[in-house]
Design a protein around this motif. Structure first.
Motif, short mmCIF file in Angstrom:
data_model
loop_
_atom_site.label_atom_id
_atom_site.label_comp_id
_atom_site.label_asym_id
_atom_site.label_seq_id
_atom_site.Cartn_x
_atom_site.Cartn_y
_atom_site.Cartn_z
N GLY A 193 0.83 -1.20 0.00
CA GLY A 193 0.00 0.00 0.00
C GLY A 193 0.86 1.25 0.00
N THR A 194 0.18 2.41 -0.06
CA THR A 194 0.88 3.69 -0.07
C THR A 194 0.42 4.55 1.10
OG1 THR A 194 -0.79 4.76 -1.46
CG2 THR A 194 1.01 3.59 -2.59
N GLN A 195 1.25 5.55 1.39
CA GLN A 195 0.88 6.49 2.44
C GLN A 195 -0.37 7.30 2.05
OE1 GLN A 195 2.23 6.69 5.46
NE2 GLN A 195 0.76 8.31 6.04
N LEU A 196 -0.55 7.54 0.75
CA LEU A 196 -1.72 8.28 0.28
C LEU A 196 -3.00 7.51 0.59
CD1 LEU A 196 -2.94 10.66 -1.23
CD2 LEU A 196 -2.55 9.41 -3.37
N ASP A 197 -2.96 6.16 0.43
CA ASP A 197 -4.14 5.35 0.76
C ASP A 197 -4.48 5.46 2.25
OD1 ASP A 197 -4.47 4.58 -1.83
OD2 ASP A 197 -3.48 2.64 -1.61
N VAL A 198 -3.43 5.47 3.07
CA VAL A 198 -3.65 5.59 4.52
C VAL A 198 -4.29 6.94 4.85
CG1 VAL A 198 -2.55 5.68 6.78
CG2 VAL A 198 -1.80 4.00 5.08
N GLN A 199 -3.77 7.99 4.24
CA GLN A 199 -4.32 9.32 4.52
C GLN A 199 -5.77 9.43 4.04
OE1 GLN A 199 -1.46 11.87 2.61
NE2 GLN A 199 -0.07 11.88 4.38
N ARG A 200 -6.05 8.85 2.87
CA ARG A 200 -7.43 8.87 2.39
C ARG A 200 -8.35 8.09 3.33
NH1 ARG A 200 -6.33 7.82 -4.09
NH2 ARG A 200 -5.86 10.01 -4.63
N ALA A 201 -7.87 6.96 3.83
CA ALA A 201 -8.66 6.18 4.78
C ALA A 201 -8.89 6.94 6.07
CB ALA A 201 -7.97 4.84 5.06
N GLU A 202 -7.86 7.69 6.52
CA GLU A 202 -8.02 8.51 7.73
C GLU A 202 -9.06 9.61 7.52
OE1 GLU A 202 -4.11 9.86 8.49
OE2 GLU A 202 -3.50 8.07 9.63
N VAL A 203 -9.05 10.24 6.34
CA VAL A 203 -10.04 11.28 6.04
C VAL A 203 -11.44 10.68 6.00
CG1 VAL A 203 -10.85 12.88 4.26
CG2 VAL A 203 -8.41 12.75 4.81
N ALA A 204 -11.59 9.53 5.34
CA ALA A 204 -12.90 8.88 5.27
C ALA A 204 -13.39 8.50 6.66
CB ALA A 204 -12.83 7.65 4.38
N ASP A 205 -12.48 8.01 7.50
CA ASP A 205 -12.88 7.64 8.86
C ASP A 205 -13.30 8.88 9.67
OD1 ASP A 205 -12.94 5.43 10.96
OD2 ASP A 205 -11.63 6.91 11.92
N GLY A 206 -12.57 9.97 9.51
CA GLY A 206 -12.93 11.20 10.23
C GLY A 206 -14.27 11.76 9.77
N GLN A 207 -14.49 11.75 8.47
CA GLN A 207 -15.78 12.23 7.96
C GLN A 207 -16.93 11.35 8.46
OE1 GLN A 207 -15.01 12.17 3.75
NE2 GLN A 207 -14.32 14.32 3.71
N GLN A 208 -16.67 10.05 8.54
CA GLN A 208 -17.73 9.16 9.02
C GLN A 208 -18.03 9.40 10.49
OE1 GLN A 208 -19.68 7.28 7.18
NE2 GLN A 208 -20.84 6.89 9.05
N ARG A 209 -17.00 9.74 11.27
CA ARG A 209 -17.24 10.06 12.68
C ARG A 209 -18.12 11.30 12.82
NH1 ARG A 209 -14.16 7.08 16.11
NH2 ARG A 209 -12.44 5.91 15.16
N VAL A 210 -17.88 12.29 11.96
CA VAL A 210 -18.73 13.49 11.97
C VAL A 210 -20.17 13.13 11.59
CG1 VAL A 210 -19.14 15.72 10.89
CG2 VAL A 210 -16.81 15.05 11.52
N ALA A 211 -20.31 12.28 10.55
CA ALA A 211 -21.65 11.87 10.13
C ALA A 211 -22.36 11.10 11.24
CB ALA A 211 -21.56 11.01 8.87
N GLN A 212 -21.61 10.25 11.96
CA GLN A 212 -22.20 9.51 13.07
C GLN A 212 -22.68 10.45 14.17
OE1 GLN A 212 -19.64 7.95 15.94
NE2 GLN A 212 -20.82 6.07 16.34
N LEU A 213 -21.85 11.44 14.50
CA LEU A 213 -22.20 12.40 15.54
C LEU A 213 -23.48 13.16 15.18
CD1 LEU A 213 -21.45 13.79 18.21
CD2 LEU A 213 -20.06 15.40 16.88
N ARG A 214 -23.55 13.63 13.94
CA ARG A 214 -24.73 14.37 13.50
C ARG A 214 -25.97 13.49 13.48
NH1 ARG A 214 -22.05 17.82 8.45
NH2 ARG A 214 -20.95 19.37 9.76
N ALA A 215 -25.80 12.24 13.06
CA ALA A 215 -26.95 11.33 13.01
C ALA A 215 -27.47 11.05 14.41
CB ALA A 215 -26.57 10.03 12.31
#
Length: 500
Positions: A193-215
């Protein structure tokens, strides 16, 4: 109807990574098991009927309607009036054209009277029937208010359930993004894998945490709104029961027939049309005679403040009478006529008479002397009153026509609303089946994308896209499931009564 929203998304999460998903699944289910205070839809409707302020205001109209009926019935009963009064008069004469009138003794007086009046007419009879129709219209208005409150509570209950289902979906998607982040880091460690994939996964996880909080916040807010619709303060820790009753199979002709017979708004307009018809008849009765009956009786009593003056006056009167009698009999004696001079000596003011005067003054203020009572009857036939009768009849005719038009308009509205709600319900039921197929397809595609990403056949962007497709499909399925219940609630609201 069972709403299996949670089980679709949990199955996907468990299929991704059982070791990582289990804590999140337990957390998503915790609110339903940690608290025993479950509010079912039936309980919410029962509480709303007892506590909703708007419905309480509508029910209060029943008291006014009952009072109007009592007043209309009272038109056939005599009106009875009584009076009791007292007064004081100064002991001074009143002079008219040089002559003095009245007593020179201060005087207290009381008087009492009672009277009864009864007026009978055809207008009163029709007014009573009109008021009875208005009372039935009020009952229909109350039923319509109950239907409106019931519809509001059901819709808010469904909204709260949908918000909770979306919150569970966001919880499960957070489990998925966390698993994807761990997988991206593991691939980076082994060099696939690449570091870019890790960073994208971290962004997706953070956005999902925000969506969970709002829901989660939206779910809590909708429950608070539900308690507002019910009419009580929010109860902390309350959970909602997702097991809603199944929607029965209905035929449009039978539903339309039921709506025309049971819709409370239509029923209220029909009763007001009947009331307008009775009011028109009442206005026309102004050309007919009316009968009036009256009866009355009165009494009085008085007292002079200076009793000694009355005694002195009576004593002087007796002395004057005795002297007059003696003079008259002496004249007869001189004329040698028969006389009764000895009887004149017996005329005197006795202590018994003095005591009688004192006793009479002591009986004030309740020893009344009754006046003659009176009874009368009259028959009145109006001939001309400046065209006011004609004006009232014309106004009553306009009101009757307006009431008929309102009833006809409501019949058309009920037919259109019921038909539209029925078609919407059929469409929503078909949509659920299509959305469930879309979810199955999206879940299969996401599972395949996860396996391909695991072996390095695709990059993280394609995996995130597959997850987004599944999220949209599952969200649409949740919406479609609750749209069925909303459409059925709209059909019940159009009909004006529960259908299950």
């Amino acid at each position: 109807m069972r709403l299996p929203v949670r089980f679709h998304v949990l199955a996907l999460a468990i299929g991704c990574s059982a070791g990582v998903m289990t804590p999140a699944v337990a957390h998503a289910q915790a609110p339903a098991t940690a608290q025993g205070n479950v509010l079912t839809l039936a309980d919410a409707l029962t509480l709303a009927r007892r506590s909703n302020p708007t419905l309480a205001n509508s029910v209060n109209a029943r008291r006014n309607a009952a009072a109007n009926v009592r007043a209309a019935n009272g038109a056939f009963l005599p009106s009875v009036n009584t009076s009791f009064g007292g007064g004081y008069r100064e002991g001074r004469q009143t002079f008219f054209q040089g002559q003095g009138f009245g007593s020179t003794n201060d005087q207290l007086s009381t008087d009492a009277s009672a009277s009864a009046n009864l007026n009978l007419s055809l207008g009163a009879l029709n007014d009573r029937r009109a008021v009875k129709a208005e009372q039935e219209a009020t009952e229909s208005d109350i039923a319509a208010a109950e239907v409106a409150v019931r519809n509001n509570v059901i819709n808010q209950y469904l909204t709260a359930l949908q918000a909770q289902a979306n919150a569970v979906l966001q919880d499960t998607l957070l489990v998925t993004t966390t698993a994807q982040l761990q997988l991206a880091r593991a691939r980076l460690q082994v060099g696939s894998g690449t570091q870019l994939d890790v960073q994208r996964a971290e962004v997706a996880d953070g956005q999902q945490r925000v969506a969970q909080l709002r829901a989660r916040n939206t779910a809590q807010v909708e429950v608070v709104r539900l308690f507002q619709q019910i009419g009580i303060d929010p109860v902390p820790g309350t959970t909602l029961d997702p097991n809603l009753p199944a929607t029965p199979s209905l035929e449009l002709p039978s539903v339309l027939d039921m709506a025309k017979r049971a819709n409370p708004t239509l029923g209220a307009l029909k009763m007001r049309e009947e009331s307008a018809r009775r009011q028109l008849t009442s206005a026309k009765s102004g050309y007919y005679p009316s009968l009036g009956l009256q009866a009355g009786v009165s009494a009085f009593t008085n007292r002079f403040l200076n009793t000694n003056t009355l005694i002195t006056t009576a004593r002087n009167s007796a002395a004057s009478q005795r002297a007059g009698c003696i003079r008259s009999e002496e004249v007869r004696a001189r004329l040698q006529l028969a006389n009764n001079l000895a009887a004149c000596e017996n005329i005197a003011f006795t202590p018994a008479q003095e005591q009688s005067i004192r006793d009479a003054q002591g009986q004030y203020p309740f020893d009344f002397t009754r006046n003659p009572y009176s009874v009368s009857a009259s028959l009145s036939l109006p001939l001309f009153n400046g065209f006011r009768r004609e004006q009232q009849i014309e106004q009553a005719q306009v009101q009757r026509r307006n009431a008929e038009n309102n009833t006809r308009g409501q019949e058309l509205r009920v037919t259109a609303d019921v038909t539209a709600a029925y078609l919407q319900l059929n469409t929503a039921q078909q949509t659920v089946a299509l959305q469930e197929q879309n979810v199955r397809t999206a879940r299969t595609a996401l599972s395949l994308a996860q396996e391909r990403y695991r072996v390095g056949a695709i990059n993280l962007v394609e995996l995130v896209q597959a997850r987004g497709d599944f999220e949209r499909a599952e969200t649409d399925r949740i919406t479609a499931v609750y749209d069925v219940q909303r459409a059925f609630a709209a059909l019940e609201n159009a009909v004006g009564r529960p259908l299950r």
